[in-house]
Design a protein around this motif. Structure first.
Motif, short mmCIF file in Angstrom:
data_model
loop_
_atom_site.label_atom_id
_atom_site.label_comp_id
_atom_site.label_asym_id
_atom_site.label_seq_id
_atom_site.Cartn_x
_atom_site.Cartn_y
_atom_site.Cartn_z
N VAL A 52 14.15 3.85 12.64
CA VAL A 52 14.54 2.84 11.49
C VAL A 52 14.32 1.40 12.44
CG1 VAL A 52 15.96 1.65 10.22
CG2 VAL A 52 16.10 4.13 10.23
N THR A 53 14.79 1.24 13.44
CA THR A 53 14.48 0.07 14.25
C THR A 53 13.12 -0.08 14.75
OG1 THR A 53 16.78 0.33 15.16
CG2 THR A 53 15.47 -1.34 16.14
N GLU B 23 7.91 -6.34 2.19
CA GLU B 23 6.70 -7.02 1.36
C GLU B 23 7.10 -7.87 0.29
OE1 GLU B 23 2.87 -8.36 1.13
OE2 GLU B 23 4.06 -7.09 2.76
N ARG B 24 8.70 -7.60 -0.32
CA ARG B 24 8.83 -8.43 -1.19
C ARG B 24 9.41 -9.86 -1.02
NH1 ARG B 24 11.57 -4.19 -5.63
NH2 ARG B 24 11.49 -6.06 -7.11
N THR C 87 19.94 -1.78 6.43
CA THR C 87 18.88 -1.17 6.09
C THR C 87 19.12 0.41 6.65
OG1 THR C 87 17.64 -1.85 7.85
CG2 THR C 87 17.61 -2.85 5.49
N SER C 88 19.82 0.67 7.74
CA SER C 88 19.81 1.79 8.25
C SER C 88 20.75 2.86 7.52
CB SER C 88 20.70 1.75 9.38
OG SER C 88 20.04 1.15 10.51
N ARG C 89 21.79 2.49 6.59
CA ARG C 89 22.43 3.29 5.72
C ARG C 89 21.44 3.42 4.44
NH1 ARG C 89 24.82 2.95 9.77
NH2 ARG C 89 26.84 2.04 10.09
N LEU D 219 8.94 6.81 5.76
CA LEU D 219 9.90 5.86 5.86
C LEU D 219 9.35 4.39 6.15
CD1 LEU D 219 13.05 5.06 6.50
CD2 LEU D 219 12.44 5.77 8.87
N ALA D 220 8.29 4.46 7.01
CA ALA D 220 7.63 3.03 7.49
C ALA D 220 7.00 2.44 6.27
CB ALA D 220 6.48 3.51 8.36
N SER D 221 6.45 3.29 5.35
CA SER D 221 5.85 2.69 4.11
C SER D 221 7.06 1.94 3.13
CB SER D 221 4.97 3.77 3.44
OG SER D 221 5.69 4.65 2.87
N GLN D 222 7.98 2.91 3.15
CA GLN D 222 9.09 2.44 2.05
C GLN D 222 9.77 0.95 2.64
OE1 GLN D 222 11.73 4.98 -0.02
NE2 GLN D 222 10.61 6.78 0.91
N LEU D 223 9.84 0.99 4.10
CA LEU D 223 10.45 -0.10 4.76
C LEU D 223 9.46 -1.42 4.70
CD1 LEU D 223 11.75 1.31 8.18
CD2 LEU D 223 13.18 -0.01 6.52
#
Length: 601
Positions: free
Chosen positions: A419-420, A387-388, A351-353, A378-382
């Protein structure tokens, strides 16, 4: 059949990447001012004239090479499109064709055993992965269909119309947005994926269906994630278990074994379907994964493990913007099989890439950067991605699940990077990989000090209900012994092992026995690459029995150096001398070591 994700050839008779055929000359198209056209090209970002019907996330075909792209911004009479392929040769004035629908992929039984790019277009083989990939249509296949509904029956969304024979049992379902009476139902036989097998409420139903990748598929209800997902990796199943329908992050620096651990889980976990997304990884690693899956025998079916695996290979030498779509594509594929009542594991490496692709795209769009240049969203997209994952009751009433396992590659192993840090907020389990363990050739290098599992409480009740009420006690004691051994390790480095009291010396010994006899595994050993739950329990009980006996001996006055001098080698080798599901050899080794300890009394 047209390749998935690529619109069909236009009326000019020009195939994607081919030469122009008969029809309207390209120069005439460039001069047609009434059609949308390319205004500006900046890498993967393309600005086009915007008709009133264009909406956000619509699919657009760009240029005479018919490159796929997605609308990411609309400004009055212009729209900004992110292209999912290399835009070399695309020039202002070339045509742009809005498709009037979002980025959509084709879902069908043909996905099983296939290798696809980030837009779910088939790739021809591992050689293509190393050179960028060539999208081609798969061979036409037929599938055995058995009807299960009745003519005239009233059906609703998600109801079963028939069964499809594949490497895993599949179902023909009423589409999510349809309902009505069955007015036509095909007889039992073999059909291709585009054949009409049923008509429900006037709507034709086929094996193949299209679905937008950014739209989660609907479910009846979410269920508690309380059933364990067995991975076959003792460090995970014992200390940091994950439930079906839960989420996991695997952070680790370069060389700590993230890809190896995820590959082992893909091979050995007890899910029905594996969706492996190689997001920005090296092509040779992806080729190795594909080759190993093709060679490995599936213990459940006797066939090849690849036959129930879907591989999405968006390697580092493939277009950057397709990487951004690849994780959504993988989630959509996982939900497709989940809706058939199957348990699916979605592995995203890494997910970092994916986040780096988001950062590059945000920079090209001129968005204000947040921490370390990543976009503010970024946080909302992660969160939306993780969430799926869920354990659900499908629209048709069956139980299914999607478990998401995402690797995270923090630069320099810095777990405070965005990201982490954001990922740890959204996942239920964290398997943090330790550099020192990895460099000591300890596999898997899962740190028992920095990892956690929020599913452990619910899974303890599940184990107790299934006949193993002591699972939580064993797990708790192993965690305490490992923590105590780590605490004493610093003292040993300062004052030496002989300066410790007898019981603390046994605690240091206990930590070594647990690490080498239970936690550590050999991914290359046929006997130890996978550990069944019964073998894991047997190894833990054997080591704990030996530790208890050692404590009893020092409490009764036996010198600790005499206990430490006992040969524990058979116990340390029991994990490889016993088969993946064997417990009798472990019990025999336990009795042998206990007998040796008795001689020291």
């Amino acid at each position: 059949m047209t390749a998935v994700g690529r619109p069909p050839p236009g009326p000019r008779g020009r195939e994607p990447g081919g030469q122009a055929g008969s029809g309207t000359p390209a120069n005439d198209l460039l001069q047609d001012e009434s059609r949308p056209r390319v205004l500006r090209v900046a890498g993967p970002l393309v600005e086009i004239t915007c008709p009133a019907s264009v909406a956000m996330h619509d699919l657009v075909v760009l240029g005479t090479a018919r490159l796929p792209g997605e609308v990411v911004a609309v400004h009055g009479g212009t729209a900004t499109v992110q292209a999912y392929e290399y835009t070399g040769g695309l020039a202002p004035g070339q045509p742009a064709e809005p498709q009037g629908r979002p980025l959509t992929v084709r879902l069908s039984p043909e996905l099983l055993g296939g290798v696809f790019d980030g837009l779910l277009r088939p790739l021809t083989g591992a050689e293509d992965l190393l050179t960028g990939g060539v999208a081609q249509a798969p061979e036409q296949r037929t599938w055995s269909f058995t009807p299960r509904a009745s003519m005239g029956a009233a059906t609703g969304a998600g109801d079963v119309l028939g069964e499809i024979a594949a490497s895993v049992p599949l179902r023909l379902l009423v589409p999510a947005n349809r309902s009505g009476d069955v007015s036509r139902l095909a007889a039992a036989g073999r059909y291709d994926t585009d054949a009409v097998l049923a008509v429900v409420g006037g709507h034709e139903v086929r094996m193949a269906q299209n679905w937008p990748v950014r739209t989660p598929r609907p479910v009846g209800e979410r269920l508690p994630a309380d059933a364990p997902l067995h991975t076959g990796q003792r460090a995970v199943d014992l200390l940091f278990p994950v439930a079906r329908g839960s989420t996991v992050a695997v952070p680790g620096g370069f060389g700590t074994g993230k890809t190896m651990l995820l590959q082992q889980i893909a091979k050995w976990c007890d899910a029905d379907v594996i969706v492996y997304v190689g997001c920005g990884e090296r092509g040779n690693e992806m080729a190795d994964v594909i080759g190993e899956l093709a060679e490995l025998t599936d213990p459940r079916t006797g066939g090849r493990l690849a036959q129930r695996t879907v591989t999405i290979a968006n390697t580092s030498n493939m277009p950057m913007m397709a990487r951004e779509a690849s994780v959504h594509t993988g989630a959509t594929v996982a939900e497709y099989f989940r809706d058939m009542g199957l348990d699916v594991v979605l592995i995203a490496d890494s997910t970092s890439r994916w986040a780096e692709a988001l950062r590059e795209f945000a920079s090209r769009m001129g968005e204000l950067p947040a921490e370390e240049g990543y976009p503010a969203g970024l946080a909302s997209q992660l969160a939306a991605f993780y969430e799926r994952a869920a354990a659900v009751r499908t629209l048709g009433g069956a139980a299914g699940s999607v478990t998401v396992i995402g690797a995270v590659s923090p630069p320099g192993g810095d777990r405070t990077e965005p990201v982490t840090a954001h990922t740890e907020r959204f996942v239920r389990c964290l398997w943090s990989l330790d550099r020192d363990l990895a460099y000591a050739r300890h596999y898997p290098a899962v740190s028992w000090a920095d990892s956690f599992s929020r599913d452990a409480g619910a899974l303890a009740a599940a184990y107790a209900h299934s006949g193993d009420p002591d699972w939580a006690l064993r797990r708790g004691r192993v965690a305490r012994l490992l923590a105590e051994a780590d605490r004493l390790a610093d003292l040993v480095d300062l004052v030496g092992i002989t300066a410790l009291p007898p019981r603390e010396r046994i605690s240091v010994l206990a930590g070594r026995l647990l690490r080498e006899a239970v936690i550590q595994q050999n991914a290359l050993s046929p006997a130890d690459a996978y550990s069944a739950p019964e073998k894991t329990s047997a190894l833990v009980e054997a080591v704990l029995a030996v530790i208890d006996r050692c404590l009893e001996l020092v409490d009764s006055g036996t010198r600790p150096d005499a206990v430490e001098a006992v040969d524990f080698t058979p116990l340390l080798r029991a994990r490889e001398s016993a088969g993946p599901a064997e417990t009798a050899p472990v019990a025999a080794v336990r009795d042998l070591v206990l007998a040796r300890l008795k001689e020291t009394a």
